[in-house]
Design an enzyme around this catalytic site. Structure first.
Site, PDB file in Angstrom:
ATOM      1  N   GLY A 173       0.820  -1.211   0.000  1.00 26.91           N
ATOM      2  CA  GLY A 173       0.000   0.000   0.000  1.00 26.91           C
ATOM      3  C   GLY A 173       0.853   1.260   0.000  1.00 26.91           C
ATOM      4  O   GLY A 173       0.543   2.239  -0.684  1.00 26.91           O
ATOM      5  N   THR A 174       1.932   1.238   0.749  1.00 35.85           N
ATOM      6  CA  THR A 174       2.804   2.411   0.839  1.00 35.85           C
ATOM      7  C   THR A 174       3.380   2.768  -0.527  1.00 35.85           C
ATOM      8  O   THR A 174       3.422   3.942  -0.902  1.00 35.85           O
ATOM      9  CB  THR A 174       3.942   2.152   1.849  1.00 35.85           C
ATOM     10  OG1 THR A 174       3.358   1.856   3.116  1.00 35.85           O
ATOM     11  CG2 THR A 174       4.855   3.356   1.982  1.00 35.85           C
ATOM     12  N   ASN A 225      -7.930   3.660   9.401  1.00 36.39           N
ATOM     13  CA  ASN A 225      -7.480   2.382   9.956  1.00 36.39           C
ATOM     14  C   ASN A 225      -7.714   2.266  11.458  1.00 36.39           C
ATOM     15  O   ASN A 225      -7.936   1.183  11.973  1.00 36.39           O
ATOM     16  CB  ASN A 225      -5.996   2.156   9.646  1.00 36.39           C
ATOM     17  CG  ASN A 225      -5.145   3.353   9.978  1.00 36.39           C
ATOM     18  OD1 ASN A 225      -5.491   4.489   9.679  1.00 36.39           O
ATOM     19  ND2 ASN A 225      -4.012   3.127  10.604  1.00 36.39           N
ATOM     20  N   GLN A 248      -8.004   0.062   3.864  1.00 39.55           N
ATOM     21  CA  GLN A 248      -8.921  -0.514   4.846  1.00 39.55           C
ATOM     22  C   GLN A 248     -10.324  -0.741   4.276  1.00 39.55           C
ATOM     23  O   GLN A 248     -11.109  -1.483   4.860  1.00 39.55           O
ATOM     24  CB  GLN A 248      -9.031   0.401   6.078  1.00 39.55           C
ATOM     25  CG  GLN A 248      -7.735   0.566   6.850  1.00 39.55           C
ATOM     26  CD  GLN A 248      -7.255  -0.726   7.503  1.00 39.55           C
ATOM     27  OE1 GLN A 248      -7.993  -1.706   7.621  1.00 39.55           O
ATOM     28  NE2 GLN A 248      -5.999  -0.733   7.922  1.00 39.55           N
ATOM     29  N   HIS A 269      -2.489  -7.769   2.044  1.00 42.69           N
ATOM     30  CA  HIS A 269      -2.563  -8.465   3.339  1.00 42.69           C
ATOM     31  C   HIS A 269      -3.690  -7.966   4.237  1.00 42.69           C
ATOM     32  O   HIS A 269      -3.921  -8.531   5.295  1.00 42.69           O
ATOM     33  CB  HIS A 269      -1.211  -8.408   4.056  1.00 42.69           C
ATOM     34  CG  HIS A 269      -0.876  -7.097   4.673  1.00 42.69           C
ATOM     35  ND1 HIS A 269      -0.974  -6.881   6.018  1.00 42.69           N
ATOM     36  CD2 HIS A 269      -0.441  -5.939   4.137  1.00 42.69           C
ATOM     37  CE1 HIS A 269      -0.598  -5.643   6.291  1.00 42.69           C
ATOM     38  NE2 HIS A 269      -0.278  -5.044   5.165  1.00 42.69           N
ATOM     39  N   THR A 308      10.351  -7.558 -11.708  1.00 40.32           N
ATOM     40  CA  THR A 308       9.705  -8.829 -12.013  1.00 40.32           C
ATOM     41  C   THR A 308       8.531  -9.063 -11.074  1.00 40.32           C
ATOM     42  O   THR A 308       8.617  -8.796  -9.876  1.00 40.32           O
ATOM     43  CB  THR A 308      10.729  -9.982 -11.897  1.00 40.32           C
ATOM     44  OG1 THR A 308      11.771  -9.711 -12.820  1.00 40.32           O
ATOM     45  CG2 THR A 308      10.098 -11.322 -12.217  1.00 40.32           C
ATOM     46  N   CYS A 339       2.499   4.367  24.446  1.00 44.24           N
ATOM     47  CA  CYS A 339       3.472   3.299  24.608  1.00 44.24           C
ATOM     48  C   CYS A 339       3.434   2.293  23.470  1.00 44.24           C
ATOM     49  O   CYS A 339       4.360   1.522  23.295  1.00 44.24           O
ATOM     50  CB  CYS A 339       3.243   2.578  25.924  1.00 44.24           C
ATOM     51  SG  CYS A 339       3.783   3.570  27.306  1.00 44.24           S
TER      52      CYS A 339
END
Lengths: 279, 394
Positions: free
Chosen positions: B76-77, B158, B186, B208, B244, B332
Site C-alpha cells: 500500500g505504501t 485504519n 482498509q 494483506h 519482475t 506506549c
C-alpha cells in the site's frame, strides 16, 4: 512488541504493594495523565527513619507498573538515607533491564521516591525549580542534566528515552543538544563525540574536516611507527586514503585503517564514514 | 515455527489478516512448478503471464474497474507514494496538496517529507476532523486551490474505521481539474466500491488487509489520468511499474479479491453484527468507556473503544494472557511518546486516548470468541484501574 524480561512480566502481571499506605508520612506524585504515565508512591517511615511500608498506584504501561512494583520492594526495610541512593539504573537492574525506550519508566520511579522523601522531610525538590525545556512533557533542564550525568547519556535520542524530553513535538531538540554539549564538556562525564541526529555535511565540508582530523590526530600517531597517511578522495561516505611509509609493508595496516582511522573519523567527523584504501 | 494460531482470538484485522486457505492453494503452484518468468516467450513463462492477467481481472472486478487500470505493486505504501509523486510530476507548476490530519503514515509522512523527496517547495493542507472523526465538506471545498495538484484522502480510517465521502470529494476535485487519490487499504473488501462510476483517479490497496499475503499491493490508475512511474525499469505492468512480478502473491491477491466479492454480504451482516455485539457489550459492562469515531459512517468490522484512566499497552498485555489480539492508540504502543495522531486530531482527551483499544474483526471471528472477549475485558480494566492513581471507584 517490547521485549520484556521475565522479571518485568512478573512484576507487571502480579505487582507487589498496590494501593496506598494508611496515613503515609511521605507521599510522592509524579507524571500526569497527559504524559501517559503517572505514579503515586506512599511511604510509612518509622521514628528510626526506616521505611516500614511502601505502596504505589500507577497509570502506565507494563514497564511503568513493573518499575513501581520493583521500587516498593526495594525500599521497604531501607532507611531513608539508604533509599535516597537508589538510582533509576538500580530499578532497571532489579528488573533485569528495561528496553531502552522505556528507561523513562525507571526514572519516574526514582523521581517519585525523591518526591516522597522530600515530602517526609518537608523540603522542596530542586528539580522543580529548573527551567522547563520540554513543554510537551514538562521536563526541566535540571532533570535533563541529571539524567545525562547519572546515566552517561550521549545523544538527544537517549535523553528522550530516559526523560521523555523531546519525545513530543520535538521543538526542544536543539536546546537539548545544547544542554548535552554543555554538560558533557563540563567534564563531569567523559567527553566523547556527541551522536545526535545524522549530520548533513557537504563533500567539501567533509574533506576539510577529515584533513583536519588526519593532521591533528591520526598522522602524529602513525608517524611514531614510521608510517603515514594521505587523503585521496571523498565520495559520499566513502573516504579513500593511501597509506605511506612503514604502513605499506605492515601486515596490520588493514586493522589500523578500520580499527583506528575509521573509528577516529567516525567519532570526530561523521558516524557514517567508511574508510577504504585507495588502490 | 509453530504460532499456535488455533489458540489465538484474532481481532486485529486492520493490522493484517489471515491468508485465506483458498488463497494459499491458488498460490502454491507458483511457488513450486510454475516458476517461469511471465515475460518469457515460451509457453512455460507465458502461462504464468496468463495467471497474472486473470488475477488482474479479478482485482478489477472487485473494484468495478477495467483490467488495464490495475497496476500491481509491492504494498500500500508504494501505491500511495506512486500516486502522489506521479501527480506532482505530471503537474510541476502545481505546488499544493490537500490531505487530512488522520491519514496513515504512508501518506502523512510522505506529505511531510515532500521537500526532501522532490526538492520542490510544496504546500500541504491537512484537513482537521470533527470529534467523531468525520470531515467538514465546507472546509474541504475552501482548501481546494488553483495550484492544487492532488487530493489524497483515505477511504476509511485504519484506527477508527470512519468512512470519508470520497465519492463526493472526488467530484469536487474533478470540477477544479485536481487529481484525486484515495488510500483504500482498509475499505477494499469491506465495503462495495465501483470505480467505473466515480471520479477517483488513483486508489491504493494492500493485499494483506484482505486475506492475501503481505508484500503485494495495487495502484488503480483511471484510464486517461496522467501517470509517471515511481519504479522505472523493465516493461512489466506495461512500463508503469518495473520489477519482475511477485507472481504467487499477485495470483493470491486475485483469489482474495474474488473471495472478498463473495463475502462482502457476510462482512456487512454477520461480521458487523459480531462487531456490534462486542461494542455494545463492552460499553455496557465497562464504566467510563466510550466509542471513538462516528457510529454509523464506519467500516463494519472496526470498533475503537477508550477505557478511561488506564493505559493501552497494559491492557493489551493483559489481553495477551488470553491470546486476544488487538491494537491500541496509546503512546506506549505508537512507537513514540505521544498517543495516536488520529485520536489527537479528533480531540479525544488524553485520559481516553492512552486507554484506547481497537478491535477489528474478520469473517473468521465467531460469536464464541466475541463472548470470550466480553467475559475477559471487564476484569482486566477493573484490575488496572485499581492500580491507577486517577481512578476513583464510584
Amino acid at each position: 512488541m517490547w521485549e520484556y524480561t521475565d522479571k518485568v512480566q512478573q512484576h507487571f502481571l502480579h505487582p507487589h504493594n498496590v494501593g496506598e499506605v494508611e496515613k503515609p508520612n511521605g507521599t510522592g506524585e509524579v507524571g500526569s495523565l497527559a504524559c501517559g504515565d503517572a505514579l503515586k508512591l506512599t511511604l510509612k517511615i518509622d521514628k528510626d527513619e526506616r521505611i516500614v511500608d511502601a505502596k504505589f498506584k500507577t497509570f502506565g504501561c507494563a514497564s511503568a507498573i513493573a518499575s513501581s512494583s520493583a521500587l516498593t520492594m526495594m525500599v521497604t526495610g531501607m532507611t531513608v538515607s539508604e533509599a535516597e541512593k537508589i538510582t533509576n539504573e538500580d530499578i532497571a537492574d532489579y528488573l533485569g533491564g528495561l528496553p531502552k525506550e522505556k528507561m523513562h519508566c525507571s526514572v519516574m520511579g526514582r523521581e517519585a521516591l525523591e518526591a516522597a522523601i522530600a515530602d517526609y522531610r518537608g523540603v522542596m525538590l530542586p528539580m522543580a525549580e529548573g527551567e522547563v525545556v520540554c513543554e510537551c512533557f514538562g521536563v526541566t533542564d535540571l532533570e535533563v542534566i541529571r539524567a545525562i550525568r547519572e546515566s552517561n547519556l550521549r545523544s538527544v535520542e537517549e535523553i528522550t528515552n530516559f526523560t521523555k524530553a523531546g519525545g513530543g513535538c520535538g521543538k526542544c531538540e536543539d536546546r537539548l543538544r545544547e544542554i548535552l554539549h554543555a554538560t558533557v564538556s563540563e567534564g563531569t562525564v567523559t567527553p566523547v563525540q556527541i551522536v545526535g541526529h545524522p549530520k548533513r555535511m557537504t563533500t567539501l565540508q567533509k574533506i576539510k574536516k577529515i584533513e583536519e582530523v588526519l593532521e591533528r590526530e591520526i598522522k602524529p600517531v602513525l608517524r611514531k611507527d614510521g608510517g603515514d597517511i594521505e587523503l585521496v578522495d571523498v565520495d559520499g561516505d566513502f573516504v579513500m586514503v593511501s597509506l605511506r611509509g612503514a604502513c605499506t609493508s605492515c601486515a596490520k595496516s588493514q586493522t589500523t585503517l578500520k580499527e583506528y582511522v575509521e573509528k577516529k573519523l567516525r567519532e570526530l567527523v561523521l558516524e557514517t564514514l567508511i574508510v577504504e584504501e585507495a588502490k | 515455527m509453530n504460532c499456535d494460531a488455533d489458540k489465538v482470538i484474532y481481532m486485529d484485522n486492520n493490522a493484517t489478516t489471515r491468508v485465506a486457505p483458498e488463497v494459499v492453494d491458488a498460490m502454491l503452484p507458483f511457488l513450486t512448478d510454475c516458476y517461469g518468468n511471465p515475460s518469457s516467450m515460451y509457453n512455460f513463462g507465458g502461462q504464468v503471464g496468463t495467471a497474472i492477467s486473470q488475477a488482474r481481472g479479478k482485482v478489477a472486478e472487485l473494484l468495478g474497474a477495467e483490467s488495464s487500470e490495475i497496476i500491481f505493486t509491492s504494498c500500500g505504501t508504494e501505491s500511495d507514494s506512486t500516486a502522489i509523486l506521479s501527480a506532482l510530476q505530471a503537474f510541476p507548476e502545481k505546488r499544493h496538496i490537500v490531505t487530512t490530519r488522520v491519514e496513515h503514515p504512508a501518506v502523512k509522512n510522505l506529505c511531510e517529507n515532500l521537500d526532501r523527496l522532490t526538492g520542490h517547495k510544496h504546500r500541504v493542507t491537512r484537513l482537521q476532523v470533527e470529534s467523531d472523526g468525520t470531515l467538514d465538506m465546507a472546509r474541504y471545498e475552501e482548501a481546494l486551490a488553483d495550484d492544487t495538484a492532488i487530493v489524497s484522502v483515505m477511504w476509511a480510517n485504519n484506527e477508527t474505521g470512519v468512512i470519508f465521502p470520497v465519492e463526493k470529494m472526488a467530484v469536487m476535485a474533478k470540477e477544479r481539474g485536481i487529481l484525486f487519490h484515495t488510500d483504500a487499504v482498509q475499505a477494499v473488501g469491506k465495503i462495495p466500491i465501483n470505480l467505473g462510476k466515480l471520479d477517483i483517479d488513483f486508489l491504493s490497496l494492500s493485499g494483506h488487509k484482505l486475506h492475501a499475503p503481505k508484500g503485494v499491493g495495487v495502484l488503480y490508475v483511471k484510464r486517461g489520468t496522467p501517470y509517471v512511474p515511481f519504479l522505472a525499469g523493465g516493461h512489466q505492468e506495461e512500463g508503469r511499474r518495473g520489477g519482475t512480478e511477485n507472481v504467487a502473491s499477485i495470483v493470491g491477491l486475485g483469489k482474495a479479491c474474488e473471495l472478498a466479492g463473495k463475502m462482502m454480504g457476510e462482512e456487512n451482516s454477520r461480521v458487523k453484527a459480531l462487531r456490534d455485539r462486542l461494542e455494545e457489550g463492552l460499553l455496557a459492562s465497562v464504566p467510563k468507556s466510550m466509542l471513538n469515531g462516528h457510529k454509523t459512517d464506519r467500516l463494519p468490522n472496526t470498533s475503537n473503544i477508550s477505557f478511561e484512566f488506564v493505559e493501552g499497552e497494559a491492557i493489551l498485555l493483559h489481553m495477551n494472557i488470553y491470546n486476544i489480539c488487538a491494537s491500541s492508540g496509546s503512546a506506549c504502543t505508537s512507537g513514540s511518546l505521544e498517543p495516536s495522531h488520529v485520536l489527537r486530531a479528533m480531540g479525544v482527551p488524553f485520559t481516553a486516548a492512552h486507554g484506547s483499544i481497537r478491535f477489528s474483526l474478520s469473517i473468521y471471528n465467531t460469536e464464541a470468541e466475541v463472548d470470550f472477549v466480553l467475559e475477559k475485558m471487564p476484569p482486566i480494566i477493573a484490575e488496572l484501574r485499581e492500580m491507577s492513581p486517577f481512578w476513583k471507584a464510584e
